[in-house]
Enzyme design. Structure first.
Site, PDB file in Angstrom:
ATOM      1  N   LYS A  11       0.815  -1.217   0.000  1.00 47.35           N
ATOM      2  CA  LYS A  11       0.000   0.000   0.000  1.00 47.35           C
ATOM      3  C   LYS A  11       0.857   1.280   0.000  1.00 47.35           C
ATOM      4  O   LYS A  11       2.084   1.213   0.179  1.00 47.35           O
ATOM      5  CB  LYS A  11      -0.932  -0.050   1.212  1.00 47.35           C
ATOM      6  CG  LYS A  11      -1.954  -1.192   1.134  1.00 47.35           C
ATOM      7  CD  LYS A  11      -2.945  -1.141   2.292  1.00 47.35           C
ATOM      8  CE  LYS A  11      -3.977  -2.253   2.185  1.00 47.35           C
ATOM      9  NZ  LYS A  11      -4.999  -2.159   3.260  1.00 47.35           N
ATOM     10  N   TYR A  51     -12.387  -2.362  -3.796  1.00 47.28           N
ATOM     11  CA  TYR A  51     -12.936  -2.462  -2.435  1.00 47.28           C
ATOM     12  C   TYR A  51     -14.470  -2.372  -2.421  1.00 47.28           C
ATOM     13  O   TYR A  51     -15.040  -2.008  -1.390  1.00 47.28           O
ATOM     14  CB  TYR A  51     -12.319  -1.387  -1.547  1.00 47.28           C
ATOM     15  CG  TYR A  51     -10.928  -1.757  -1.033  1.00 47.28           C
ATOM     16  CD1 TYR A  51     -10.737  -2.849  -0.188  1.00 47.28           C
ATOM     17  CD2 TYR A  51      -9.812  -1.015  -1.386  1.00 47.28           C
ATOM     18  CE1 TYR A  51      -9.479  -3.197   0.284  1.00 47.28           C
ATOM     19  CE2 TYR A  51      -8.543  -1.357  -0.908  1.00 47.28           C
ATOM     20  CZ  TYR A  51      -8.392  -2.448  -0.073  1.00 47.28           C
ATOM     21  OH  TYR A  51      -7.151  -2.794   0.406  1.00 47.28           O
ATOM     22  N   PHE A  59     -15.556   3.610   6.763  1.00 47.54           N
ATOM     23  CA  PHE A  59     -14.182   3.909   6.358  1.00 47.54           C
ATOM     24  C   PHE A  59     -13.966   3.853   4.850  1.00 47.54           C
ATOM     25  O   PHE A  59     -12.853   4.045   4.370  1.00 47.54           O
ATOM     26  CB  PHE A  59     -13.196   2.967   7.065  1.00 47.54           C
ATOM     27  CG  PHE A  59     -13.440   1.497   6.802  1.00 47.54           C
ATOM     28  CD1 PHE A  59     -12.919   0.886   5.679  1.00 47.54           C
ATOM     29  CD2 PHE A  59     -14.188   0.729   7.699  1.00 47.54           C
ATOM     30  CE1 PHE A  59     -13.134  -0.465   5.430  1.00 47.54           C
ATOM     31  CE2 PHE A  59     -14.406  -0.624   7.460  1.00 47.54           C
ATOM     32  CZ  PHE A  59     -13.880  -1.222   6.321  1.00 47.54           C
ATOM     33  N   ARG A  87      -1.802 -14.340   4.546  1.00 53.11           N
ATOM     34  CA  ARG A  87      -2.598 -13.689   5.603  1.00 53.11           C
ATOM     35  C   ARG A  87      -1.869 -13.795   6.954  1.00 53.11           C
ATOM     36  O   ARG A  87      -1.895 -12.866   7.758  1.00 53.11           O
ATOM     37  CB  ARG A  87      -3.987 -14.337   5.717  1.00 53.11           C
ATOM     38  CG  ARG A  87      -4.850 -14.239   4.472  1.00 53.11           C
ATOM     39  CD  ARG A  87      -5.483 -12.915   4.227  1.00 53.11           C
ATOM     40  NE  ARG A  87      -6.317 -12.463   5.313  1.00 53.11           N
ATOM     41  CZ  ARG A  87      -7.027 -11.339   5.281  1.00 53.11           C
ATOM     42  NH1 ARG A  87      -7.000 -10.555   4.210  1.00 53.11           N
ATOM     43  NH2 ARG A  87      -7.747 -10.978   6.304  1.00 53.11           N
ATOM     44  N   THR A  93      -5.576  -7.123  10.702  1.00 46.84           N
ATOM     45  CA  THR A  93      -5.890  -5.853  10.034  1.00 46.84           C
ATOM     46  C   THR A  93      -5.416  -4.654  10.850  1.00 46.84           C
ATOM     47  O   THR A  93      -4.850  -3.704  10.307  1.00 46.84           O
ATOM     48  CB  THR A  93      -7.431  -5.758   9.822  1.00 46.84           C
ATOM     49  OG1 THR A  93      -7.867  -6.948   9.162  1.00 46.84           O
ATOM     50  CG2 THR A  93      -7.798  -4.540   8.998  1.00 46.84           C
ATOM     51  N   ARG A 104       2.444  -6.339   9.308  1.00 46.14           N
ATOM     52  CA  ARG A 104       1.670  -5.225   9.869  1.00 46.14           C
ATOM     53  C   ARG A 104       2.179  -4.816  11.252  1.00 46.14           C
ATOM     54  O   ARG A 104       2.200  -3.630  11.574  1.00 46.14           O
ATOM     55  CB  ARG A 104       0.184  -5.585   9.879  1.00 46.14           C
ATOM     56  CG  ARG A 104      -0.430  -5.474   8.474  1.00 46.14           C
ATOM     57  CD  ARG A 104      -1.806  -6.055   8.417  1.00 46.14           C
ATOM     58  NE  ARG A 104      -2.545  -5.651   7.217  1.00 46.14           N
ATOM     59  CZ  ARG A 104      -3.664  -6.229   6.815  1.00 46.14           C
ATOM     60  NH1 ARG A 104      -4.180  -7.225   7.512  1.00 46.14           N
ATOM     61  NH2 ARG A 104      -4.280  -5.807   5.730  1.00 46.14           N
ATOM     62  N   ASN A 114      -2.218   0.230   6.744  1.00 49.27           N
ATOM     63  CA  ASN A 114      -1.744  -1.044   7.294  1.00 49.27           C
ATOM     64  C   ASN A 114      -0.905  -1.863   6.311  1.00 49.27           C
ATOM     65  O   ASN A 114      -0.850  -3.078   6.364  1.00 49.27           O
ATOM     66  CB  ASN A 114      -2.907  -1.852   7.884  1.00 49.27           C
ATOM     67  CG  ASN A 114      -3.930  -2.249   6.853  1.00 49.27           C
ATOM     68  OD1 ASN A 114      -3.815  -1.876   5.688  1.00 49.27           O
ATOM     69  ND2 ASN A 114      -4.925  -3.025   7.253  1.00 49.27           N
ATOM     70  N   HIS A 117      -2.217  -5.636   1.468  1.00 49.69           N
ATOM     71  CA  HIS A 117      -3.487  -6.335   1.227  1.00 49.69           C
ATOM     72  C   HIS A 117      -3.153  -7.748   0.784  1.00 49.69           C
ATOM     73  O   HIS A 117      -2.200  -7.953   0.025  1.00 49.69           O
ATOM     74  CB  HIS A 117      -4.289  -5.652   0.109  1.00 49.69           C
ATOM     75  CG  HIS A 117      -5.420  -6.527  -0.382  1.00 49.69           C
ATOM     76  ND1 HIS A 117      -6.643  -6.560   0.237  1.00 49.69           N
ATOM     77  CD2 HIS A 117      -5.464  -7.461  -1.384  1.00 49.69           C
ATOM     78  CE1 HIS A 117      -7.403  -7.467  -0.380  1.00 49.69           C
ATOM     79  NE2 HIS A 117      -6.722  -8.016  -1.362  1.00 49.69           N
ATOM     80  N   GLU A 128      -9.354 -10.645  -7.947  1.00 47.76           N
ATOM     81  CA  GLU A 128      -8.407  -9.554  -7.705  1.00 47.76           C
ATOM     82  C   GLU A 128      -7.212  -9.634  -8.654  1.00 47.76           C
ATOM     83  O   GLU A 128      -6.775  -8.613  -9.204  1.00 47.76           O
ATOM     84  CB  GLU A 128      -7.958  -9.580  -6.241  1.00 47.76           C
ATOM     85  CG  GLU A 128      -9.097  -9.215  -5.300  1.00 47.76           C
ATOM     86  CD  GLU A 128      -8.765  -9.388  -3.824  1.00 47.76           C
ATOM     87  OE1 GLU A 128      -9.656  -9.130  -2.991  1.00 47.76           O
ATOM     88  OE2 GLU A 128      -7.622  -9.764  -3.482  1.00 47.76           O
TER      89      GLU A 128
HETATM   90  P1  GDP Z   1      -7.956  -7.004   5.542  1.00 49.06           P
HETATM   91  O1  GDP Z   1      -8.513  -8.162   4.750  1.00 49.06           O
HETATM   92  O2  GDP Z   1      -7.138  -7.458   6.739  1.00 49.06           O
HETATM   93  O3  GDP Z   1      -7.193  -6.026   4.685  1.00 49.06           O
HETATM   94  O4  GDP Z   1      -9.184  -6.226   6.189  1.00 49.06           O
HETATM   95  P2  GDP Z   1     -10.665  -5.860   5.660  1.00 49.06           P
HETATM   96  O5  GDP Z   1     -10.993  -6.611   4.401  1.00 49.06           O
HETATM   97  O6  GDP Z   1     -11.572  -5.988   6.830  1.00 49.06           O
HETATM   98  O7  GDP Z   1     -10.559  -4.310   5.332  1.00 49.06           O
HETATM   99  C1  GDP Z   1      -9.954  -3.866   4.135  1.00 49.06           C
HETATM  100  C2  GDP Z   1      -9.091  -2.659   4.419  1.00 49.06           C
HETATM  101  O8  GDP Z   1      -9.926  -1.577   4.839  1.00 49.06           O
HETATM  102  C3  GDP Z   1      -8.107  -2.825   5.592  1.00 49.06           C
HETATM  103  O9  GDP Z   1      -6.916  -3.458   5.220  1.00 49.06           O
HETATM  104  C4  GDP Z   1      -7.872  -1.381   6.009  1.00 49.06           C
HETATM  105  O10 GDP Z   1      -6.925  -0.752   5.155  1.00 49.06           O
HETATM  106  C5  GDP Z   1      -9.234  -0.763   5.755  1.00 49.06           C
HETATM  107  N1  GDP Z   1     -10.001  -0.701   7.006  1.00 49.06           N
HETATM  108  C6  GDP Z   1     -10.677  -1.722   7.633  1.00 49.06           C
HETATM  109  N2  GDP Z   1     -11.253  -1.279   8.764  1.00 49.06           N
HETATM  110  C7  GDP Z   1     -10.927   0.042   8.865  1.00 49.06           C
HETATM  111  C8  GDP Z   1     -11.235   1.058   9.794  1.00 49.06           C
HETATM  112  O11 GDP Z   1     -11.910   0.841  10.799  1.00 49.06           O
HETATM  113  N3  GDP Z   1     -10.731   2.311   9.532  1.00 49.06           N
HETATM  114  C9  GDP Z   1      -9.967   2.581   8.419  1.00 49.06           C
HETATM  115  N4  GDP Z   1      -9.512   3.821   8.205  1.00 49.06           N
HETATM  116  N5  GDP Z   1      -9.677   1.642   7.523  1.00 49.06           N
HETATM  117  C10 GDP Z   1     -10.131   0.401   7.725  1.00 49.06           C
END
Ligand code: GDP
Length: 140
Positions: A11, A51, A59, A87, A93, A104, A114, A117, A128
């Site tokens: 990222k 996304y 968010f 993962r 996350t 992370r 973070n 992805h 993807e």
């Molecule tokens: P991942 O699969 O671990 O990447 O997590 P998710 O699929 O739940 O979320 C996708 C991405 O959205 C995350 O990697 C974060 O960059 C972002 N994200 C998720 N939850 C939050 C949040 O509460 N706040 C913000 N700013 N970004 C978030």
């Protein structure tokens, strides 16, 4: 376990801090092979499509703005059980909850910034990968 492919993004917080090589070293040390890689500046529309599953979440705006704010590195990773393995290497996350030694935990700035992805299942991995790479871009 079967050889799988997963989709990865380094990222903007990684490219901004010149951590591409450091993160790639973690990926390779885990036994994952980088079989395709390209540095791109995502458009807003590309980030929204990528996304789409999060559309409507609080968010979403912040996420799309961040992902299209600066260059990212898109990748295809290959290896035994690559989806789950990556993962694990990525960590939770929220970096505050990520296990020691994960990408992370060691590099991410916040839940928003973070660092990486990784696809969460074979179906999403295929979708993807296809958003950013054609079949002959991937050399295993
Ligand atoms: P991942 O699969 O671990 O990447 O997590 P998710 O699929 O739940 O979320 C996708 C991405 O959205 C995350 O990697 C974060 O960059 C972002 N994200 C998720 N939850 C939050 C949040 O509460 N706040 C913000 N700013 N970004 C978030």
């Amino acid at each position: 376990m079967a050889i799988e492919r997963t989709f990865s993004i380094l990222k903007p917080d990684v490219t901004a801090r010149n951590l591409t090589g450091a993160v790639n070293a973690r990926i390779e040390a885990a036994g994952l092979r980088i079989v395709a890689q390209r540095r791109v500046r995502m458009t807003r529309a590309q980030a929204e499509t990528f996304y789409a599953v999060h559309k409507g979440r609080g968010f979403f705006e912040e996420l799309v703005a961040m992902m299209s704010s600066a260059p990212v590195v898109v990748q295809v990773l290959e290896g035994e059980g690559a989806i789950a393995k990556y993962r694990e290497v990525m960590g939770a996350t929220d970096p505050a909850k990520a296990a020691p030694g994960t990408i992370r935990k060691d590099f991410a700035r916040s839940v928003g910034e973070n660092s990486v992805h990784g696809s969460d299942a074979p179906g999403t991995a295929a979708i993807e990968v296809a958003q950013f790479f054609a079949g002959n871009d991937i050399v295993g």
